[in-house]
Design an enzyme around this catalytic site. Sequence first.
Site, mmCIF file in Angstrom:
data_model
loop_
_atom_site.group_PDB
_atom_site.id
_atom_site.type_symbol
_atom_site.label_atom_id
_atom_site.label_comp_id
_atom_site.label_asym_id
_atom_site.label_seq_id
_atom_site.Cartn_x
_atom_site.Cartn_y
_atom_site.Cartn_z
ATOM 1 N N CYS B 104 0.889 -1.162 0.000
ATOM 2 C CA CYS B 104 0.000 0.000 0.000
ATOM 3 C C CYS B 104 0.918 1.201 0.000
ATOM 4 O O CYS B 104 1.482 1.551 1.034
ATOM 5 C CB CYS B 104 -0.904 0.004 1.235
ATOM 6 S SG CYS B 104 -1.906 1.504 1.361
ATOM 7 N N CYS B 107 -0.664 4.333 2.217
ATOM 8 C CA CYS B 107 -0.790 4.266 3.682
ATOM 9 C C CYS B 107 -0.377 2.886 4.171
ATOM 10 O O CYS B 107 0.813 2.568 4.134
ATOM 11 C CB CYS B 107 -2.176 4.701 4.162
ATOM 12 S SG CYS B 107 -3.600 3.877 3.442
ATOM 13 N N SER B 108 -1.316 2.058 4.586
ATOM 14 C CA SER B 108 -0.920 0.786 5.193
ATOM 15 C C SER B 108 -2.022 -0.260 5.043
ATOM 16 O O SER B 108 -2.183 -1.107 5.913
ATOM 17 C CB SER B 108 -0.613 1.003 6.672
ATOM 18 O OG SER B 108 -1.726 1.625 7.278
ATOM 19 N N CYS B 109 -2.808 -0.193 3.968
ATOM 20 C CA CYS B 109 -3.935 -1.104 3.780
ATOM 21 C C CYS B 109 -3.438 -2.553 3.773
ATOM 22 O O CYS B 109 -2.435 -2.869 3.133
ATOM 23 C CB CYS B 109 -4.662 -0.781 2.483
ATOM 24 S SG CYS B 109 -5.369 0.874 2.515
#
Lengths: 129, 199, 105
Positions: B104, B107-109
């Site tokens: 991702c 962000c941090s999906c």
Amino acid sequence: MVERGQRCKRVRIMPALAADMVVPLFAVGSSARVDADIAPKFKAGDTVTARNINPTGHTRLPRYLRGKSGTIEKDHGVFGLPDSMAHGGGETPQHVYCVRFSAREVWGASAAPRDSFYVDMWDDYLDPA
Amino acid sequence: MADHDHTEPPSDTALRVKALESLLLEKGLVEADTLDAIIQLYEHNVGPQNGAKVVARAWSDPDYKARLLADATPAIAELGYGGVQGEDMVVVENTSDVHNLLVCTLCSCYPWPVLGLPPVWYKAAPYRARAVSEPRAVLKEFGVEIREGVEVRVWDSTAELRYMVLPERPAGTEGLGEDELAALVTRDSMIGVALVEST
Amino acid sequence: MNGIHDLGGMHGMGPVNPETDEPVFHADWERRVFALMMAIPGSVYNIDEFRHTIERMEAAEYLSTSYYEHWLHCLEVLMIEKGQFERAELEAAWSNAASAANGSA
């Protein structure tokens, strides 16, 4: 940290989440899908170009793909648009597609010839190629 | 208080968190035992052992694998997994011709119901920057050498779909049952930065 | 926005450093920040507002702070913007927490 003019009225909230609801609620979650009958602009196999947009607000169109062309792999259905929802603008529901970009299209001749990216993109991020 | 006259937050992060927690409790936005229940759920109950069972089932049952690849969310729900950050799942299959890698960049999906919360490196700048521009070099750092003829597919989770890699079943595991297979499947193999080894 | 969060393809970020046998959380305050964010009712903020609040961090701060520090920053900023509490109330909570820590030391 907080600039003037950004504050808004206190949002009405539901009661705080109870401990015994954590497991059942989190096991279901909340799908971001929007139940709306909206026609897709593209279909699998269409060639598209990611728009060269540079908004100062929120977007989920990464810079490294702007202006690059790819192929629609799959239509995921209708979702709200982050660019709008991050700013109190409502859902602006539209289709999200999985779009395939070749690594060479994105990074040039030094990229491995067969490698590729699969990236999910909203209708508003795409033009016909 | 005027905006130019701000008190700086405490340099001790734990103290700053304690202050925030007390304020949110006081405002009735959160309840103390709810916080404990959330921590319990994600620290102990949800994790890559869930995804490993999905992989083991797919390796053992061709019909299940077909359902998983066609429509992952209901197939994963068959094993009892789903929910927050996995509401709309897609599973991508590694083969002798294709290697899939998840990232991702924005962000941090990450697919929480099957893999738990993401490791620090997945959320940090180096992986997010490099996984798309030099995936083969990143894989090499993880000890995975991808042959030139194999296509590397990088899945950048920009929307609300969450991805999981179905790794290749290693040779020499033909006689193993689902529990034994699941024990071989690592978190990293379901992100795409590792292969599953038979021992 | 063309912010520091949009990292895809950037050079100079250094090697990926995986941690062997990494724990889910590295400190108790990380547990608390995670749980606070997840416990706040969904009617207060949506995930895009959450992400954009982190994206608006100053670039140097974004790169020099950890993931759950981003979440802490986000909670403080977003709850004030959403009118859930005032900046002055947060500052008072900081003072109280500091006094309590000193008192128990």
